[in-house]
Enzyme design. Structure first.
Site, short mmCIF file in Angstrom:
data_model
loop_
_atom_site.label_atom_id
_atom_site.label_comp_id
_atom_site.label_asym_id
_atom_site.label_seq_id
_atom_site.Cartn_x
_atom_site.Cartn_y
_atom_site.Cartn_z
N TYR A 14 31.01 -24.69 1.34
CA TYR A 14 31.27 -23.85 2.35
C TYR A 14 32.30 -24.53 2.97
O TYR A 14 32.24 -23.86 4.63
CB TYR A 14 29.98 -23.52 3.43
CG TYR A 14 28.28 -22.48 2.24
CD1 TYR A 14 29.55 -21.69 1.67
CD2 TYR A 14 27.46 -22.80 2.69
CE1 TYR A 14 28.17 -21.03 0.64
CE2 TYR A 14 26.59 -22.94 2.14
CZ TYR A 14 26.59 -22.03 1.11
OH TYR A 14 25.34 -21.15 0.31
N TYR A 142 21.12 -11.52 2.34
CA TYR A 142 21.67 -12.60 1.18
C TYR A 142 20.52 -13.40 1.08
O TYR A 142 19.54 -13.54 0.72
CB TYR A 142 22.23 -14.09 2.97
CG TYR A 142 22.42 -14.96 1.98
CD1 TYR A 142 23.68 -15.52 1.44
CD2 TYR A 142 21.37 -16.03 1.60
CE1 TYR A 142 23.83 -16.71 0.55
CE2 TYR A 142 22.37 -17.30 1.10
CZ TYR A 142 23.17 -17.46 0.76
OH TYR A 142 23.57 -19.00 -0.30
N ASP A 236 12.19 -12.11 -0.62
CA ASP A 236 12.39 -13.27 -0.52
C ASP A 236 12.23 -14.00 0.53
O ASP A 236 12.89 -14.04 1.16
CB ASP A 236 14.31 -13.25 -1.03
CG ASP A 236 15.44 -14.39 -0.67
OD1 ASP A 236 14.64 -15.20 -0.05
OD2 ASP A 236 16.08 -14.12 -0.70
N LYS A 265 12.90 -24.05 0.09
CA LYS A 265 13.65 -24.40 1.46
C LYS A 265 12.21 -25.56 1.43
O LYS A 265 12.12 -26.00 0.57
CB LYS A 265 13.49 -23.29 2.66
CG LYS A 265 14.72 -22.49 1.95
CD LYS A 265 16.09 -23.49 2.26
CE LYS A 265 17.17 -22.51 2.18
NZ LYS A 265 18.57 -22.97 2.85
#
Length: 421
Positions: A14, A142, A236, A265
């Site tokens: 990014y 997202y 999600d 995560k």
């Protein structure tokens, strides 16, 4: 052609490499701190992209991984199995609600979403139903950086909008926060029912889309409408899983059982890459066949890596033996007390706290480089993006370090919040 860059050969995430300042070199971590090569020590306010829920270098996870490293670092999962993966799958199934019993292990959150999308699409194919090629997703969402995952991210404001021409076309709605939005979602599901394979949602928090929260009732509405229209629901929980919202899984707060659930995560406590896509029995049954073509044809090379599975099992040990959920609730109280007064700062549009997540939204986007530098000068590692600055610290953070983070954010917001034009 040769380009001289401050990063040498590394291409960073990014990041506009031509303009980016040189990255900081980390040399060690411990607890909730990151030590830099220049001797500075930063309080980490985002737990390394929301992963290090137990803090860095927890001795139980480190010791378990070291033992597994000496025994068997990796073995292919095609045709073989091993105890760390078997144990992890059994434990996840026991922790998750309902009959989320069938665990597919991969190596990143984006891949977990890709697997979920593939499961949903192939479920219909295996049932002999054709034409279900689309997914209904929500604006502001997202779900990852790979192509399928990008296609269900926000199509207009999200970071992947440049790829619209390359991505599968999906159906997008607003989260049903109002009666009108609920009616619109119901109508969209009815209109596209014969072409939809699934509905995908981030339970309670749209994370990388801007830390946008919604109450459990909204999630329950999404689940109820998906069920009414006969569509599998993909939850999600890559960001929200493992205590971040105050319960072990965000879905618990709405009392729902999604048909497919994605985790990553914090699954390994921030130690190494691992993800899981977990399906209910009805979904798995569509693949249970004498036909080899009905198998789920997916298999990352490092799926079910024994080291990562060992780390995940050690992380689950800590959720069983240490008070992570009460720690999350305590963080929520402290974040609310410290951040909510920022409502009164000119240029602040919203302040949101949910579990161990605190976000301050600006009325208009600030100069992120200036904001990051000001936070760094206060000795904290916080990475604002878009129009928000947020905190997602380790659940083990002590009161002094949490107060330091809150004070740094409050100070920077008060000084630098752009006033409305």
């Amino acid at each position: 052609m040769t380009l001289a860059t401050p990063a040498g050969h590394l291409w960073r995430p990014y990041t506009q490499m031509r303009r980016a300042a040189p990255p900081l070199e980390a040399v060690a971590t411990h607890g909730t701190r990151i030590r830099l090569a220049d001797g500075r020590e930063l309080v980490d306010g985002i737990a390394s992209w929301w992963t290090a829920v137990h803090g860095y270098n927890h001795p139980h996870i480190a010791g378990t991984v070291a033992e597994q490293l000496a025994r068997m670092p990796h073995v292919m999962f095609g045709g073989l199995t091993h105890a760390p993966a078997e144990t992890l799958a059994r434990r996840l199934a026991a922790l998750l609600p309902g009959d989320l019993d069938h665990v597919f292990l991969s190596d990143s959150g984006s891949v977990a979403v890709e697997v979920a999308l593939k499961m949903a699409a192939q479920m219909w194919i295996n049932r002999g139903v054709s034409g279900r090629t689309k997914v209904l997703a929500f604006r502001g969402g997202y779900h990852g950086d790979t192509m399928g995952a990008m296609s269900v991210c926000d199509p207009e404001e999200g970071m992947h909008r440049r790829f619209g021409a390359y991505l599968p076309s999906q159906i997008f709605c607003d989260l049903p926060r109002s009666a009108a939005e609920t009616a619109a979602l119901d109508a969209a599901l009815a209109a596209h029912r014969d072409t939809l394979a699934a509905v995908i949602v981030e339970p309670l928090v749209q994370g990388a889309g801007g830390m946008r929260t919604h109450p459990p009732e909204v999630l329950a509405t999404v689940a109820g409408l998906a069920r009414r229209h006969g569509l599998p629901l993909i939850a999600d929980e890559i960001f929200t899983g493992f205590g971040r919202t105050g319960t072990l899984f965000a879905c618990e707060q709405a009392g729902i059982v999604p048909d497919i659930l994605c985790l990553s995560k914090a699954l390994t406590g921030g130690t190494m890459a691992l993800a899981a896509t977990i399906a209910r029995t009805e979904v798995f049954a569509a693949f249970w066949s004498e036909d080899p073509a009905a198998a789920l044809m997916h298999g990352p090379t490092f799926m079910a890596n024994p080291l990562a599975c060992a780390a995940a099992n050690a992380s689950l040990d800590l959720f069983e033996t240490e008070p992570r959920l009460s720690q999350a609730r305590a963080i929520a109280e402290r974040l609310a007390a410290g951040l909510e007064p920022l409502w009164r700062v000119p240029g602040v549009a919203d302040v949101r706290v949910l579990g161990a997540i605190g976000a301050v939204q600006f009325a208009r986007a600030p100069d992120l480089a200036v904001l990051k530098a000001a936070l760094l000068a206060r000795g904290v590692w916080v990475r604002p993006f878009g129009d928000i600055v947020y905190l997602t610290p380790a659940l083990t953070i002590d009161a002094a370090d949490l107060d330091r983070l809150i004070e740094a954010v409050a100070g920077v917001v008060t000084e630098l919040a752009p006033s409305s034009p």
